[in-house]
Write a protein that holds these residues in place. Sequence first.
Motif, PDB file in Angstrom:
ATOM      1  N   LEU B 175      54.794  40.391  77.678  1.00  0.00           N
ATOM      2  CA  LEU B 175      54.946  40.274  76.235  1.00  0.00           C
ATOM      3  C   LEU B 175      55.134  41.665  75.632  1.00  0.00           C
ATOM      4  O   LEU B 175      54.375  42.583  75.909  1.00  0.00           O
ATOM      5  CB  LEU B 175      53.711  39.614  75.618  1.00  0.00           C
ATOM      6  CG  LEU B 175      53.887  39.288  74.136  1.00  0.00           C
ATOM      7  CD1 LEU B 175      54.600  37.956  73.976  1.00  0.00           C
ATOM      8  CD2 LEU B 175      52.567  39.259  73.409  1.00  0.00           C
ATOM      9  N   SER B 177      54.973  43.377  72.244  1.00  0.00           N
ATOM     10  CA  SER B 177      54.548  43.051  70.881  1.00  0.00           C
ATOM     11  C   SER B 177      55.457  43.667  69.829  1.00  0.00           C
ATOM     12  O   SER B 177      55.645  43.095  68.759  1.00  0.00           O
ATOM     13  CB  SER B 177      53.096  43.486  70.662  1.00  0.00           C
ATOM     14  OG  SER B 177      52.938  44.833  71.020  1.00  0.00           O
ATOM     15  N   VAL B 180      58.277  41.299  69.423  1.00  0.00           N
ATOM     16  CA  VAL B 180      57.844  40.098  68.714  1.00  0.00           C
ATOM     17  C   VAL B 180      57.779  40.394  67.215  1.00  0.00           C
ATOM     18  O   VAL B 180      58.238  39.609  66.390  1.00  0.00           O
ATOM     19  CB  VAL B 180      56.473  39.604  69.227  1.00  0.00           C
ATOM     20  CG1 VAL B 180      55.956  38.465  68.364  1.00  0.00           C
ATOM     21  CG2 VAL B 180      56.575  39.156  70.673  1.00  0.00           C
ATOM     22  N   LYS B 181      57.249  41.582  66.884  1.00  0.00           N
ATOM     23  CA  LYS B 181      57.131  41.967  65.478  1.00  0.00           C
ATOM     24  C   LYS B 181      58.483  42.031  64.794  1.00  0.00           C
ATOM     25  O   LYS B 181      58.634  41.685  63.636  1.00  0.00           O
ATOM     26  CB  LYS B 181      56.447  43.332  65.367  1.00  0.00           C
ATOM     27  CG  LYS B 181      54.947  43.213  65.155  1.00  0.00           C
ATOM     28  CD  LYS B 181      54.290  44.558  64.937  1.00  0.00           C
ATOM     29  CE  LYS B 181      52.794  44.415  65.089  1.00  0.00           C
ATOM     30  NZ  LYS B 181      52.165  45.660  65.519  1.00  0.00           N
ATOM     31  N   SER B 187      57.148  34.389  70.263  1.00  0.00           N
ATOM     32  CA  SER B 187      55.752  34.801  70.229  1.00  0.00           C
ATOM     33  C   SER B 187      54.871  33.906  71.089  1.00  0.00           C
ATOM     34  O   SER B 187      55.296  32.847  71.558  1.00  0.00           O
ATOM     35  CB  SER B 187      55.258  34.735  68.794  1.00  0.00           C
ATOM     36  OG  SER B 187      55.204  33.381  68.396  1.00  0.00           O
ATOM     37  N   GLU B 189      52.462  32.157  70.025  1.00  0.00           N
ATOM     38  CA  GLU B 189      52.299  30.878  69.319  1.00  0.00           C
ATOM     39  C   GLU B 189      53.469  29.934  69.600  1.00  0.00           C
ATOM     40  O   GLU B 189      53.266  28.735  69.773  1.00  0.00           O
ATOM     41  CB  GLU B 189      52.184  31.101  67.803  1.00  0.00           C
ATOM     42  CG  GLU B 189      50.794  31.490  67.326  1.00  0.00           C
ATOM     43  CD  GLU B 189      50.529  32.989  67.480  1.00  0.00           C
ATOM     44  OE1 GLU B 189      51.401  33.698  68.045  1.00  0.00           O
ATOM     45  OE2 GLU B 189      49.458  33.441  67.050  1.00  0.00           O
ATOM     46  N   ASP B 190      54.677  30.493  69.644  1.00  0.00           N
ATOM     47  CA  ASP B 190      55.846  29.647  69.920  1.00  0.00           C
ATOM     48  C   ASP B 190      55.762  29.038  71.316  1.00  0.00           C
ATOM     49  O   ASP B 190      56.108  27.870  71.524  1.00  0.00           O
ATOM     50  CB  ASP B 190      57.137  30.464  69.811  1.00  0.00           C
ATOM     51  CG  ASP B 190      57.465  30.803  68.365  1.00  0.00           C
ATOM     52  OD1 ASP B 190      57.038  30.037  67.483  1.00  0.00           O
ATOM     53  OD2 ASP B 190      58.118  31.832  68.125  1.00  0.00           O
ATOM     54  N   GLN B 251      48.931  38.910  66.719  1.00  0.00           N
ATOM     55  CA  GLN B 251      49.684  39.455  65.605  1.00  0.00           C
ATOM     56  C   GLN B 251      49.667  38.545  64.392  1.00  0.00           C
ATOM     57  O   GLN B 251      50.123  38.903  63.331  1.00  0.00           O
ATOM     58  CB  GLN B 251      51.139  39.723  66.007  1.00  0.00           C
ATOM     59  CG  GLN B 251      51.270  40.996  66.797  1.00  0.00           C
ATOM     60  CD  GLN B 251      51.701  40.691  68.202  1.00  0.00           C
ATOM     61  OE1 GLN B 251      52.584  39.876  68.406  1.00  0.00           O
ATOM     62  NE2 GLN B 251      51.080  41.310  69.170  1.00  0.00           N
ATOM     63  N   GLN B 255      53.993  36.817  63.439  1.00  0.00           N
ATOM     64  CA  GLN B 255      54.684  35.991  64.434  1.00  0.00           C
ATOM     65  C   GLN B 255      55.168  34.709  63.812  1.00  0.00           C
ATOM     66  O   GLN B 255      56.273  34.255  64.075  1.00  0.00           O
ATOM     67  CB  GLN B 255      53.704  35.631  65.544  1.00  0.00           C
ATOM     68  CG  GLN B 255      53.433  36.798  66.430  1.00  0.00           C
ATOM     69  CD  GLN B 255      52.443  36.445  67.500  1.00  0.00           C
ATOM     70  OE1 GLN B 255      51.586  35.593  67.280  1.00  0.00           O
ATOM     71  NE2 GLN B 255      52.572  37.074  68.611  1.00  0.00           N
ATOM     72  N   GLY B 259      58.681  35.186  64.192  1.00  0.00           N
ATOM     73  CA  GLY B 259      58.796  34.853  65.614  1.00  0.00           C
ATOM     74  C   GLY B 259      59.916  33.875  65.935  1.00  0.00           C
ATOM     75  O   GLY B 259      60.539  33.939  66.970  1.00  0.00           O
TER      76      GLY B 259
END
Lengths: 224, 261
Positions: B175, B177, B180-181, B187, B189-190, B251, B255, B259
């Motif tokens: 990952l 980050s 992702v940001k 992300s 969560e996705d 995050q 995200q 995201g």
Amino acid sequence: MSTVPSLIDIKGIRDGLLVKLGDSAWPTLQVALIDAIDERRSFFTGARLALDVGGQVLHVAELVTLREMLSERGIFLWAVLSSSSATEQTAQNLGLATRISKPRPSQVQHAPDAVMDAIALWLPRTLRSGTLVEFPGHVTVMGDVNPGAEIVASGSIVVWGRLRGVVHAGAQGDLNAVVCALELTPTQLRIASEIAVSPKRKGKVQPEIARLKDGILVAEPWQV
Amino acid sequence: MTAKVLTIASGKGGVGKTTAVANIGVALAARGHKVICVDSDIGLRNLDVVMGLENRIVYDLVDVVEGRCRLRQAMIRDKRVPELYLIPAAQTRDKSAVSPSDMIHLCNELRPECDWVLIDSPAGIERGFHNAIAGADKIIVMTNPEMSAVRDADRVIGLVEAEEKGTPVLVINRLNSAMVKRGEMISVEDVLDLLAIKLLGIVPEDENVLVASNKGVPLALDGKSKAGLAFQNIARRLLGEEVPFLDLESQGLWQRLLGRK
């Protein structure tokens, strides 16, 4: 095929061998099948096998064991045909086909108007990628339908969750079939012979229902 | 001792299964547990290279299964930590040399020998994958924050559930980050949104992983790098500790906002 016991009927089809099992208890049939194979090892080695188990209700463990026994003998089990929907479901879960080349006669006979309200398949789980559900009636899913999963139903399809895979309602031509989901974003949606893909959309997700209106697929908020 | 048998699988290749087995193995062993890593990728063995034990192979998994050696003879001890062993795969054979029932038998033989058995699964969902999960108590599914890897992970989870092996746990590897940001990478969560299984760990993208695997020195040995620390945390969670996810891993709002494509 005189050496083969009468419990087992073997014939060649385009996709390999089709083995039809007679009526008996599963352990007996399994032993008979393996015996028949071991008797003619060279004939079976490397074969693609489709198995017609009739009305037998088979569980995951039984099919896994059988598949393994066959694979130890160099035989690839690719399809399990059954008139029991429980067995079909199990086979599909294991990634086995449940149809060979064309639909079985019993499936074709369902005329569009023969879809009765009484026939529905209840699936209280998420359908993951690679799952194929074919059913001659309505299908209700309590869970998500992930991308890569596919549902083909003669009737309507209701998804209490996110619908992101491929669905085909009214697969035998029923123009009144509908598809509804809490989040209707399928990879592809088909009703009868119409095909649509989800438009890119923004804003709040709401339950929607898709149906045919004058031959055109439309999706609108799902209000009952 | 009754070992817990864990298999790491992914469907897609190259997501970091082998690295994870080596590092989680090292991290568990560093905490005083006896660990046996098994490479089930027959014909394309890698775990020995990543662990730096390639030149010590005499017997392998296929030798054990075919009875050419005793189990203990195929176990190569990693001398850098107290009790870490590797059973390498054969390189000159293929997946059909071993059957799922051989693997169940092997796992049952290994259980009284140690605390943890970690099996490195080959990519794909064919024979090799079925071999790898046959004897497992729990499956760890590994994925990258990349759509194709996530789809394959979904398929693998379905297959594991269909074989009645229980619901797997998830490790997200590599990952980034910062990406992702910027909304350039999907992300955590996705990924969880689609796969909907319990998260065991998140490993950040880290150049040190490549360096370490080329040198044959698992990162978790020193634990200074972020990825090494993430693998140590995974080991601690396996041991039942409540370990919060690393700081870079959460995050939150961004995200959700950025995201998604």
